[in-house]
Design an enzyme around this catalytic site. Sequence first.
Site, PDB file in Angstrom:
ATOM      1  N   HIS A 171       0.898  -1.209  -0.030  1.00 37.75           N
ATOM      2  CA  HIS A 171       0.046  -0.107   0.027  1.00 37.75           C
ATOM      3  C   HIS A 171       0.848   1.299   0.062  1.00 37.75           C
ATOM      4  O   HIS A 171       0.610   2.237  -0.611  1.00 37.75           O
ATOM      5  CB  HIS A 171      -0.930  -0.035   1.291  1.00 37.75           C
ATOM      6  CG  HIS A 171      -2.049  -0.755   1.367  1.00 37.75           C
ATOM      7  ND1 HIS A 171      -1.980  -1.924   2.600  1.00 37.75           N
ATOM      8  CD2 HIS A 171      -2.807  -1.495   0.642  1.00 37.75           C
ATOM      9  CE1 HIS A 171      -2.747  -2.507   2.327  1.00 37.75           C
ATOM     10  NE2 HIS A 171      -3.405  -2.296   1.251  1.00 37.75           N
TER      11      HIS A 171
ATOM     12  N   LYS B  24     -18.396  -4.830   9.500  1.00 36.04           N
ATOM     13  CA  LYS B  24     -17.231  -5.338   9.148  1.00 36.04           C
ATOM     14  C   LYS B  24     -16.219  -5.567  10.540  1.00 36.04           C
ATOM     15  O   LYS B  24     -16.436  -4.916  11.227  1.00 36.04           O
ATOM     16  CB  LYS B  24     -16.326  -4.654   8.187  1.00 36.04           C
ATOM     17  CG  LYS B  24     -15.654  -5.608   7.102  1.00 36.04           C
ATOM     18  CD  LYS B  24     -15.209  -4.811   5.845  1.00 36.04           C
ATOM     19  CE  LYS B  24     -13.729  -5.442   5.452  1.00 36.04           C
ATOM     20  NZ  LYS B  24     -13.359  -4.936   4.359  1.00 36.04           N
TER      21      LYS B  24
ATOM     22  N   ARG C 217      -2.791  -6.532  -8.320  1.00 36.58           N
ATOM     23  CA  ARG C 217      -1.449  -7.315  -8.015  1.00 36.58           C
ATOM     24  C   ARG C 217      -1.568  -8.625  -9.134  1.00 36.58           C
ATOM     25  O   ARG C 217      -0.711  -9.372  -9.391  1.00 36.58           O
ATOM     26  CB  ARG C 217      -1.554  -8.265  -6.775  1.00 36.58           C
ATOM     27  CG  ARG C 217      -1.096  -7.253  -5.449  1.00 36.58           C
ATOM     28  CD  ARG C 217      -1.520  -7.445  -4.013  1.00 36.58           C
ATOM     29  NE  ARG C 217      -3.060  -7.540  -3.829  1.00 36.58           N
ATOM     30  CZ  ARG C 217      -3.696  -7.587  -2.893  1.00 36.58           C
ATOM     31  NH1 ARG C 217      -2.942  -7.871  -1.819  1.00 36.58           N
ATOM     32  NH2 ARG C 217      -4.934  -7.393  -2.738  1.00 36.58           N
TER      33      ARG C 217
ATOM     34  N   SER D 174      -2.796  -7.755   3.496  1.00 37.06           N
ATOM     35  CA  SER D 174      -3.015  -7.457   4.788  1.00 37.06           C
ATOM     36  C   SER D 174      -3.312  -8.777   5.403  1.00 37.06           C
ATOM     37  O   SER D 174      -3.056  -9.018   6.389  1.00 37.06           O
ATOM     38  CB  SER D 174      -4.064  -6.669   4.776  1.00 37.06           C
ATOM     39  OG  SER D 174      -3.907  -5.145   4.395  1.00 37.06           O
TER      40      SER D 174
HETATM   41  P1  ADP Z   1      -9.992  -3.387   0.491  1.00 35.15           P
HETATM   42  O1  ADP Z   1     -10.541  -3.818   1.556  1.00 35.15           O
HETATM   43  O2  ADP Z   1     -10.572  -2.044   0.163  1.00 35.15           O
HETATM   44  O3  ADP Z   1      -9.492  -4.310  -0.677  1.00 35.15           O
HETATM   45  P2  ADP Z   1      -7.234  -3.211   0.936  1.00 35.15           P
HETATM   46  O4  ADP Z   1      -6.638  -2.419   2.299  1.00 35.15           O
HETATM   47  O5  ADP Z   1      -6.924  -4.732   1.018  1.00 35.15           O
HETATM   48  O6  ADP Z   1      -8.706  -2.592   1.050  1.00 35.15           O
HETATM   49  O7  ADP Z   1      -6.668  -2.746  -0.578  1.00 35.15           O
HETATM   50  C1  ADP Z   1      -6.539  -1.655  -0.862  1.00 35.15           C
HETATM   51  C2  ADP Z   1      -6.012  -1.378  -2.417  1.00 35.15           C
HETATM   52  O8  ADP Z   1      -4.656  -1.834  -2.367  1.00 35.15           O
HETATM   53  C3  ADP Z   1      -6.910  -2.424  -3.176  1.00 35.15           C
HETATM   54  O9  ADP Z   1      -6.725  -1.677  -4.439  1.00 35.15           O
HETATM   55  C4  ADP Z   1      -5.580  -3.305  -3.402  1.00 35.15           C
HETATM   56  O10 ADP Z   1      -5.543  -4.165  -4.603  1.00 35.15           O
HETATM   57  C5  ADP Z   1      -4.306  -2.543  -3.169  1.00 35.15           C
HETATM   58  N1  ADP Z   1      -3.219  -3.425  -2.760  1.00 35.15           N
HETATM   59  C6  ADP Z   1      -3.397  -4.235  -1.691  1.00 35.15           C
HETATM   60  N2  ADP Z   1      -2.048  -4.827  -1.565  1.00 35.15           N
HETATM   61  C7  ADP Z   1      -1.114  -4.265  -2.312  1.00 35.15           C
HETATM   62  C8  ADP Z   1       0.150  -4.606  -2.997  1.00 35.15           C
HETATM   63  N3  ADP Z   1       1.201  -5.451  -2.140  1.00 35.15           N
HETATM   64  N4  ADP Z   1       0.617  -3.898  -3.979  1.00 35.15           N
HETATM   65  C9  ADP Z   1      -0.002  -3.114  -4.479  1.00 35.15           C
HETATM   66  N5  ADP Z   1      -1.429  -2.834  -4.307  1.00 35.15           N
HETATM   67  C10 ADP Z   1      -2.114  -3.593  -3.067  1.00 35.15           C
END
Ligand code: ADP
Length: 158
Positions: free
Chosen positions: A17, A41, A90, A128
């Site tokens: 992120h 959630k 990803r 995450s």
């Molecule tokens: P959500 O619950 O909205 O999916 P996340 O926090 O899991 O929230 O992810 C937010 C964004 O970050 C999403 O677009 C996800 O694809 C992107 N993302 C998560 N991990 C990575 C990573 N390792 N590299 C690039 N983008 C990522």
Amino acid sequence: MKIAVFPGSFDPITKGHEDLVRRALPLFDKVIVAMGINSSKKYYFEESERLQMLRDTFADAPKVEVDTFNVLTAYYCKQKGANFIIRGLRNSTDFDYENTIANLNATIGDELETFFLMANPAYACYSSTVVREILKGGGDASLFLPTAINGKPTITHP
Ligand code: ADP
């Protein structure tokens, strides 16, 4: 002002992120890292912990604003005067999911454009979920976490 929103759960934020936000920064005047709060959630980290980790991660980045939101992303963007959403890709699973959401936001949003950045290859397997699984199993997740929050008590003792 070109304002972009990077919405997510950030439960917790990972280096993936962080990398995405830093790569997007040159494209916008401001990037709002917006942590979703959804009462139905179940999160692993407390709201205040997730927020603090975001603040610590971007403490050095004046163009980054950290915020929370609990309305539809498109409405939140309008409130903030943001015409852009940033999301990361990803793999094809991300693509299928993100495609649906981007179409929705393009439909209900007001001049709202989603910008996708491919994951940095070094972090493409970071999520995450992986961090939570490591922590639940008593492991060390610091490799996956932004350097600014490594070793914070909240991470070692969630
Ligand atoms: P959500 O619950 O909205 O999916 P996340 O926090 O899991 O929230 O992810 C937010 C964004 O970050 C999403 O677009 C996800 O694809 C992107 N993302 C998560 N991990 C990575 C990573 N390792 N590299 C690039 N983008 C990522």
